[in-house]
Design a protein around this motif. Structure first.
Motif, PDB file in Angstrom:
ATOM      1  N   SER A  95      -7.046 -10.384  11.158  1.00  0.00           N
ATOM      2  CA  SER A  95      -8.000 -11.256  11.997  1.00  0.00           C
ATOM      3  C   SER A  95      -6.816 -12.217  12.810  1.00  0.00           C
ATOM      4  N   LYS A  96      -5.773 -12.265  12.336  1.00  0.00           N
ATOM      5  CA  LYS A  96      -4.718 -12.978  13.358  1.00  0.00           C
ATOM      6  C   LYS A  96      -3.892 -12.164  14.261  1.00  0.00           C
ATOM      7  N   LYS A  97      -4.538 -10.755  14.292  1.00  0.00           N
ATOM      8  CA  LYS A  97      -4.075  -9.735  15.224  1.00  0.00           C
ATOM      9  C   LYS A  97      -2.539  -9.732  15.129  1.00  0.00           C
ATOM     10  N   LEU A  98      -1.829  -9.668  14.037  1.00  0.00           N
ATOM     11  CA  LEU A  98      -0.420  -9.570  13.942  1.00  0.00           C
ATOM     12  C   LEU A  98      -0.074  -7.862  13.368  1.00  0.00           C
ATOM     13  N   VAL A  99       0.827  -7.410  14.024  1.00  0.00           N
ATOM     14  CA  VAL A  99       1.104  -5.986  13.686  1.00  0.00           C
ATOM     15  C   VAL A  99       2.702  -6.080  13.707  1.00  0.00           C
ATOM     16  N   ARG A 100       2.835  -4.681  13.089  1.00  0.00           N
ATOM     17  CA  ARG A 100       4.323  -4.531  12.757  1.00  0.00           C
ATOM     18  C   ARG A 100       5.092  -4.336  14.360  1.00  0.00           C
ATOM     19  N   TYR A 129       0.308  -5.016   6.910  1.00  0.00           N
ATOM     20  CA  TYR A 129       0.411  -5.762   5.877  1.00  0.00           C
ATOM     21  C   TYR A 129       1.897  -5.433   5.179  1.00  0.00           C
ATOM     22  N   ASN A 130       2.088  -4.228   5.009  1.00  0.00           N
ATOM     23  CA  ASN A 130       3.362  -3.998   4.204  1.00  0.00           C
ATOM     24  C   ASN A 130       4.515  -4.207   5.127  1.00  0.00           C
ATOM     25  N   PHE A 131       4.557  -4.282   6.300  1.00  0.00           N
ATOM     26  CA  PHE A 131       5.594  -5.098   7.036  1.00  0.00           C
ATOM     27  C   PHE A 131       5.849  -6.361   6.875  1.00  0.00           C
ATOM     28  N   PHE A 132       4.860  -7.282   6.729  1.00  0.00           N
ATOM     29  CA  PHE A 132       5.008  -8.513   6.360  1.00  0.00           C
ATOM     30  C   PHE A 132       5.452  -8.839   4.837  1.00  0.00           C
ATOM     31  N   HIS A 133       4.778  -8.003   4.040  1.00  0.00           N
ATOM     32  CA  HIS A 133       5.057  -7.888   2.576  1.00  0.00           C
ATOM     33  C   HIS A 133       6.644  -7.727   2.273  1.00  0.00           C
ATOM     34  N   PHE A 191       0.840  -1.167   0.093  1.00  0.00           N
ATOM     35  CA  PHE A 191      -0.061   0.007  -0.059  1.00  0.00           C
ATOM     36  C   PHE A 191       0.795   1.165   0.009  1.00  0.00           C
ATOM     37  N   ASP A 192       0.452   2.273  -1.009  1.00  0.00           N
ATOM     38  CA  ASP A 192       1.285   3.526  -0.730  1.00  0.00           C
ATOM     39  C   ASP A 192       0.769   4.368   0.321  1.00  0.00           C
ATOM     40  N   ASN A 193       1.602   5.121   1.102  1.00  0.00           N
ATOM     41  CA  ASN A 193       1.287   6.347   1.944  1.00  0.00           C
ATOM     42  C   ASN A 193       0.428   5.502   3.218  1.00  0.00           C
ATOM     43  N   ALA A 194       0.908   4.374   3.695  1.00  0.00           N
ATOM     44  CA  ALA A 194       0.070   3.573   4.629  1.00  0.00           C
ATOM     45  C   ALA A 194       0.390   4.314   6.097  1.00  0.00           C
ATOM     46  N   VAL A 195      -0.458   4.646   6.959  1.00  0.00           N
ATOM     47  CA  VAL A 195      -0.387   5.318   8.317  1.00  0.00           C
ATOM     48  C   VAL A 195       0.073   4.112   9.148  1.00  0.00           C
ATOM     49  N   HIS A 196       1.240   4.493  10.147  1.00  0.00           N
ATOM     50  CA  HIS A 196       1.692   3.301  10.749  1.00  0.00           C
ATOM     51  C   HIS A 196       0.407   3.004  12.020  1.00  0.00           C
ATOM     52  N   GLY A 197       0.216   1.683  12.365  1.00  0.00           N
ATOM     53  CA  GLY A 197      -0.701   1.173  13.167  1.00  0.00           C
ATOM     54  C   GLY A 197      -2.022   0.652  12.521  1.00  0.00           C
ATOM     55  N   THR A 198      -2.073   0.916  11.286  1.00  0.00           N
ATOM     56  CA  THR A 198      -3.162   0.563  10.467  1.00  0.00           C
ATOM     57  C   THR A 198      -2.805  -0.848   9.889  1.00  0.00           C
ATOM     58  N   LYS A 243      -7.665  -7.233  -4.888  1.00  0.00           N
ATOM     59  CA  LYS A 243      -8.636  -7.889  -4.282  1.00  0.00           C
ATOM     60  C   LYS A 243      -7.873  -9.071  -3.477  1.00  0.00           C
ATOM     61  N   VAL A 244      -6.800  -9.242  -4.243  1.00  0.00           N
ATOM     62  CA  VAL A 244      -5.593 -10.477  -3.614  1.00  0.00           C
ATOM     63  C   VAL A 244      -5.021  -9.624  -2.082  1.00  0.00           C
ATOM     64  N   ARG A 245      -4.451  -8.393  -2.540  1.00  0.00           N
ATOM     65  CA  ARG A 245      -3.863  -7.715  -1.471  1.00  0.00           C
ATOM     66  C   ARG A 245      -4.971  -7.247  -0.251  1.00  0.00           C
ATOM     67  N   ASP A 246      -5.992  -7.123  -0.665  1.00  0.00           N
ATOM     68  CA  ASP A 246      -7.111  -6.738   0.546  1.00  0.00           C
ATOM     69  C   ASP A 246      -7.484  -8.089   1.433  1.00  0.00           C
ATOM     70  N   THR A 247      -7.612  -9.270   0.628  1.00  0.00           N
ATOM     71  CA  THR A 247      -7.593 -10.700   1.398  1.00  0.00           C
ATOM     72  C   THR A 247      -6.426 -10.787   2.304  1.00  0.00           C
ATOM     73  N   LEU A 248      -5.229 -10.502   1.855  1.00  0.00           N
ATOM     74  CA  LEU A 248      -3.926 -10.767   2.717  1.00  0.00           C
ATOM     75  C   LEU A 248      -4.250  -9.846   3.824  1.00  0.00           C
ATOM     76  N   CYS A 249      -4.417  -8.462   3.573  1.00  0.00           N
ATOM     77  CA  CYS A 249      -4.580  -7.542   4.616  1.00  0.00           C
ATOM     78  C   CYS A 249      -5.534  -7.993   6.030  1.00  0.00           C
ATOM     79  N   LYS A 250      -6.839  -8.491   5.373  1.00  0.00           N
ATOM     80  CA  LYS A 250      -7.792  -8.759   6.292  1.00  0.00           C
ATOM     81  C   LYS A 250      -7.354  -9.957   7.110  1.00  0.00           C
TER      82      LYS A 250
END
Length: 476
Positions: free
Chosen positions: A453-458, A316-320, A304-311, A442-449
């Motif tokens: 859902s697993k409550k994983l964070v950066r 998702y960007n971290f794991f990507h 994602f471009d310009n993602a705000v931290h904590g979102t 859609k693939v990216r949104d699915t991964l993000c959700k």
């Protein structure tokens, strides 16, 4: 008139005498010439410890022996000319296929140049040049001519190392091999704690320094300025896809340094194939991952471009990014291993491409050997080779902590650019391009959700080291 004829005869007699004296001197020099006593490969390598051998030739002793075996299987003993083969030849133990004429040639070489250069020496000389050695030092070390050193170098690369029977890198063949894709996807999934599921490779671009191409000799009248990269030097844009073990799955080494990564990838035959066969990968839930320099597609998922931290987007960007870093590590390992890439490549454009390709293929050969895919079972030697380079990777990443900043924004839109990487004015993306981008989102949104859902964070320690986000004012 008579005096004139006598003068002519005197000059002619002097010339004939000089010619005769020169001929006698050459014969005497030939009789007294000291034949070369070229050291055998066995004599040379026995003085090296295992660590010294690896530092010289960038691979373990066992890996070198296995590489020789594979090349012999591909080109044959007669072409490779191993030291065992030459010794048998000399002792009269040659096979029926080896004629008396060839045996005489061998003895003639021994009386003049010191004998044939064995295949092991040719390969060792090539590896040492790729590792950054000087051709002048190697010519003295292996007792070959200065020009002969580079003749051997280019011949070994072209005829032995770039042989697909040794190492084959083909993106289309890879995408048609379901078993290989499943294995690679499993590796990315395990490494990401089952977050990045379906990833079959990470893509990125790499600029390799080269000398300014010659307009007529290299480019046939083209513009050398198109090879001048945004990093301030002439280069070749290398596009590569790797797996989690840093094995090269696809590479393209034909693009100019000024080309944008996205443009270089779009102008490849592999991208064209993906555009025609994207449904096959989509049905299986498979895709590649790349940084924001690439446009999002069904087969290529970007951050994602310009993602705000904590979102969720930032998480998702971290794991990507953590999965995508394998391609940076692969480039780092290739660059650290082959010292010829540390400075500007000064061959012709065609030879520069061959050298880069050879470095990547040998990298794959070593990865396969240490991962026990083709070579011997996983021994302490193989484990040591892998551990040493993992330590090199950690040092490399510590020296360049902001390596990701070389990427650019723009992954959301498929920017239209010319062959030089300059934005084109006007025009709209095709319906197919829009459809591919929608499927990719859609693939990216699915991964993000799934991550949410697993409550994983950066991890908090990583917040301010990530480059592709905007810091929220509340937490600034």
């Amino acid at each position: 008139m008579e005096e004139w004829n006598q003068a002519e005869d005197s000059v002619l007699a002097d010339l004939l005498q000089k010619w005769h004296d020169a001929k006698q001197q050459k014969k005497a020099a030939a009789r007294n010439r000291k034949c070369r006593q070229r050291r055998s490969w066995e004599q040379f390598q026995q003085y090296l410890t295992d660590r010294q051998f690896r530092r010289y030739f960038r691979m373990e002793r066992g890996c070198f022996d296995y590489l020789c075996e594979r090349i012999i299987d591909n080109v044959g003993e007669r072409e490779f000319k191993s030291e065992i083969y030459l010794r048998d030849f000399k002792n009269g133990d040659a096979t029926e296929a080896d004629t008396l004429h060839q045996t005489n040639i061998l003895h003639a070489h021994e009386r003049t140049t010191g004998g044939f250069v064995s295949g092991e020496v040719k390969l060792a000389l090539t590896l040492r040049l790729l590792a950054g050695g000087s051709y002048m030092d190697l010519a003295l070390l292996f007792d070959v001519g200065f020009s002969t050193a580079y003749e051997i170098f280019h011949k070994v690369i072209k005829e032995w190392i770039l042989d697909d029977r040794l190492v084959k890198i083909n993106g289309v063949d890879y995408c048609e091999d379901d078993k290989r894709m499943e294995e690679v996807a499993r590796g990315f999934a395990v490494a990401s704690k089952n977050v990045i599921n379906g990833c079959i490779g990470a893509i990125d671009g790499w600029i390799v320094k080269i000398r300014k191409p010659r307009r007529w000799k290299d480019l046939r009248g083209g513009d050398p300025a198109t090879f001048f990269s945004r990093k301030g030097f002439f280069g070749i844009n290398v596009q590569a896809i790797v797996d989690r073990k840093k094995r090269i799955l696809y590479r393209n080494i034909i693009h100019r340094g000024a080309e944008h990564d996205s443009t270089a990838f779009k102008h490849s035959n592999f991208y064209e194939w993906l555009g025609k066969n994207w449904k096959k990968l989509a049905e299986k839930g498979l895709y590649f991952i790349g940084d924001s320099a690439y446009a999002i597609k069904s087969f290529l998922v970007t951050p994602f471009d310009n993602a705000v931290h904590g979102t969720p987007e930032d998480n998702y960007n971290f794991f990507h990014s953590s999965s995508r870093i394998s391609v940076e590590c692969a480039f780092g390992e290739i660059d650290l291993r082959w010292g010829i890439l540390w400075s500007t490549l000064r061959f012709s454009l065609a030879h520069n491409v061959n050298v880069i390709d050879a470095c990547m293929r040998l990298h794959n050969f070593i990865v396969d050997w240490r991962e026990d895919k083709q070579g011997p079972c996983r021994t302490e030697v193989g484990m040591k080779e892998r551990d040493l380079f993992e330590e090199d990777h950690r040092k490399f990443m510590a020296a360049y902590p902001d390596i990701d900043i070389y990427g650019v924004h723009g992954g959301e839109e498929d920017d239209r650019r010319d062959s030089n990487g300059n934005p084109l004015v006007g025009g709209r993306p095709s319906n197919l391009s829009k459809a591919l981008a929608d499927v990719g989102r859609k693939v990216r949104d699915t991964l993000c959700k799934d991550i949410e859902s697993k409550k994983l964070v950066r991890p908090k320690i990583n917040w301010f080291r990530h480059n592709n986000r905007v810091v929220d004012e509340v937490h600034a």
